[in-house]
Design an enzyme around this catalytic site. Structure first.
Site, PDB file in Angstrom:
ATOM      1  N   VAL A  31      43.843  40.703  37.028  1.00  0.00           N
ATOM      2  CA  VAL A  31      44.963  41.087  37.901  1.00  0.00           C
ATOM      3  C   VAL A  31      45.653  42.330  37.345  1.00  0.00           C
ATOM      4  O   VAL A  31      45.924  43.293  38.075  1.00  0.00           O
ATOM      5  CB  VAL A  31      45.970  39.922  38.044  1.00  0.00           C
ATOM      6  CG1 VAL A  31      47.144  40.333  38.922  1.00  0.00           C
ATOM      7  CG2 VAL A  31      45.275  38.693  38.618  1.00  0.00           C
ATOM      8  N   GLY A 151      47.258  33.634  45.486  1.00  0.00           N
ATOM      9  CA  GLY A 151      46.874  35.031  45.216  1.00  0.00           C
ATOM     10  C   GLY A 151      47.398  36.031  46.226  1.00  0.00           C
ATOM     11  O   GLY A 151      48.595  36.296  46.285  1.00  0.00           O
ATOM     12  N   LYS A 222      50.756  24.890  41.609  1.00  0.00           N
ATOM     13  CA  LYS A 222      51.105  25.613  42.837  1.00  0.00           C
ATOM     14  C   LYS A 222      51.894  24.710  43.792  1.00  0.00           C
ATOM     15  O   LYS A 222      52.822  25.174  44.472  1.00  0.00           O
ATOM     16  CB  LYS A 222      49.828  26.141  43.488  1.00  0.00           C
ATOM     17  CG  LYS A 222      49.152  27.230  42.634  1.00  0.00           C
ATOM     18  CD  LYS A 222      47.736  27.518  43.085  1.00  0.00           C
ATOM     19  CE  LYS A 222      47.103  28.620  42.231  1.00  0.00           C
ATOM     20  NZ  LYS A 222      45.671  28.782  42.479  1.00  0.00           N
ATOM     21  N   GLY A 320      41.190  36.330  42.362  1.00  0.00           N
ATOM     22  CA  GLY A 320      40.529  37.629  42.192  1.00  0.00           C
ATOM     23  C   GLY A 320      41.558  38.702  41.904  1.00  0.00           C
ATOM     24  O   GLY A 320      42.704  38.633  42.378  1.00  0.00           O
TER      25      GLY A 320
HETATM   26  N1  HSE Z   1      41.633  29.514  39.457  1.00  0.00           N
HETATM   27  C1  HSE Z   1      42.355  29.725  40.669  1.00  0.00           C
HETATM   28  C2  HSE Z   1      41.466  29.403  41.860  1.00  0.00           C
HETATM   29  C3  HSE Z   1      42.869  31.118  40.829  1.00  0.00           C
HETATM   30  O1  HSE Z   1      40.285  29.086  41.711  1.00  0.00           O
HETATM   31  O2  HSE Z   1      41.959  29.472  42.972  1.00  0.00           O
HETATM   32  C4  HSE Z   1      44.098  31.398  40.026  1.00  0.00           C
HETATM   33  O3  HSE Z   1      45.184  30.631  40.450  1.00  0.00           O
END
Ligand code: HSE
Length: 464
Positions: A31, A151, A222, A320
């Site tokens: 990132v 993301g 999250k 990503g």
């Molecule tokens: N590892 C996470 C995913 C991305 O696979 O969505 C980063 O939060």
């Protein structure tokens, strides 16, 4: 330091005629390097479009010798993150290093010294968010975190701004791309969980140690942030009920398909009528017609249900470097703009809210059992379900499969006669809505039944 004093008033050449806001970046992984590339190669266009001139001035990394494919970044590299935070020439700090330590100390120090912070660090926010938002409010600066959930999907801003006054009933999200990729591959190609995980690892979606993704820890962090933002609830990652996908089998996915469902790992945050908040992460059977069912591969999506807005869904790349850097950049532009106009985003107000225990959840269930294929088994099972007020909506029986380890080509003594092979059946039930505590009591009793060889899975049905 007052925000206005910190942004340089130099409007000379190279600053596109606007006050320049100087950025310190903590972390230069996927990132961080995508963000550094944007700031180093596209700052003119960003300034043109936003009216905010951003200048990347320092990048703190763990290893200075690592090669980075970002033109011009080498001259900005330092291994001293506290030096970045304390540098009076830096106006805004971007934290994309991840983890709690030293990120928490760095972010707190930046905020307390009057510097706005943009963070993509879900672990930090899901465990220490309240402390950090309080520190930001006390200093009168921004702490923005769009990239911490889903993301590149602009979800936090939608919830905090567009839906600021909305009475949200429920937020359900596919917020982990790795597990969505694995489940999609299992459904599309018939791959086993292990095969799909290995494929995700070879493509770089899944980490070598995939625990955080496949066991739902990433999604639980999250979910806690979604509870903070959508419900103003003081929830931390440890409050979230969590199950991962490692026990989901190809048979479950195939049975779900026959029944008109898709299995997804969902983060669900929902307000109960009693004022308690349900916050959970687990595999879920989603009806094929539900918008979340068609979200495939490593995409993320969040489905929101509100009192006046009704239903809406946001979908996009949840992981990503470049998609996540896009979300960080949006926050950075806001933080830099606020700094130059002496403004600040509204404080995230959090209050204590009771968390609904998972036992109180009421939903329909998919239950898969491996049983002896003989008379009386169904009535024994339905007796257990009935005693616990669980009503069956549908039931189907798969082709029997051999009992593992009883007989077969790898038998240690092939000279002796084969023991009698007991026929086994795979039973799949879908229930009417029932309480979780009743389902768990059923599982406990079913395990005691001589005819039940193994509980396959219990998957909650959502989105009916
Ligand atoms: N590892 C996470 C995913 C991305 O696979 O969505 C980063 O939060």
């Amino acid at each position: 330091m007052s925000p206005s004093a910190s942004a340089s008033e130099d409007a000379g050449p190279g600053t596109w005629g606007r006050p320049t806001v100087r950025v310190g970046l903590l972390g230069c992984g996927n990132v961080g390097s995508a963000l550094a590339r944007l700031l180093l190669t596209d700052a003119g266009r960003i300034a043109e479009r936003t009216g905010v001139a951003l200048e990347l001035v320092k990048v703190a990394v763990r290893s200075a010798s690592k090669e980075r494919d970002v033109p011009g970044v080498e001259r900005l590299i330092t291994t001293d993150p506290f030096g970045v935070v304390r540098d009076p020439a830096i106006d805004v700090v971007v934290e994309v290093m991840g983890g709690i330590s030293p990120a928490r100390d760095l972010v707190l120090e930046a905020l307390r010294s009057g510097k706005p912070v943009v963070s993509a660090n879900k672990e930090l926010l899901a465990n220490h968010g309240a402390e950090l938002w309080d520190a930001a409010a006390a200093a009168g600066v921004d702490l923005l975190f769009e990239a911490s959930v889903a993301g590149g999907v602009p979800l936090i801003r939608a919830l905090r701004e567009s839906l600021a006054g909305e009475r949200i009933h429920r937020v359900m999200g596919i917020v982990n791309g790795t597990t969505n990729y694995i489940l999609t591959r299992m459904a599309a190609s018939g791959a086993t969980y292990q095969e799909a995980l290995a494929e995700a690892q070879s493509l770089g979606f899944a980490e070598r140690d995939p625990t955080a993704d496949v066991e739902g820890y990433d999604a639980a962090a999250k979910a806690a942030i979604l509870a903070n933002v959508a419900f103003g609830a003081k929830v931390v990652a440890g409050d979230v009920y969590r199950e991962g996908i490692s026990h989901v089998s190809g048979q479950d996915i195939e049975a779900a398909r026959r029944l008109g469902f898709v299995i997804k790992l969902l983060a669900v945050v929902e307000a109960g009528e009693d004022g308690a908040l349900g916050v959970r992460v687990h595999p879920a059977m989603v009806p094929e017609a539900h918008p979340l069912a068609s979200v495939s591969d490593s995409y993320n999506a969040v489905f929101i249900e509100g009192e006046t807005v009704g239903q809406l869904m946001l979908l996009g790349r949840g992981a990503g470097g470049p998609p996540t850097a896009s979300a960080v950049l949006g926050d950075l532009v806001d933080a830099a703009h606020n700094l130059t106009v002496k403004g600040v985003a509204r404080k995230l107000e959090l209050r204590e809210v009771p968390i609904r225990p998972i036992d109180d959840l009421r939903c329909a269930y998919y239950l898969s059992l491996f049983v002896a294929d003989r008379s009386g088994v169904l009535s024994a099972i339905s007796g257990v379900l009935g005693r616990h007020n669980v009503s069956v909506r549908s039931m189907e029986q798969d082709a029997p499969e051999p009992e593992p380890g009883v007989a077969g080509p790898s038998r240690p003594d092939p000279g002796r006669p084969e023991p009698a092979r007991e026929a086994q059946a795979h039973l799949v039930f879908v229930t009417h809505p029932a309480f979780e505590r009743d389902m768990q009591a059923c599982l406990h009793e079913l395990r005691q039944l001589d005819s039940v060889r193994r509980i396959g899975s219990l998957v909650r049905v959502v989105g009916h």
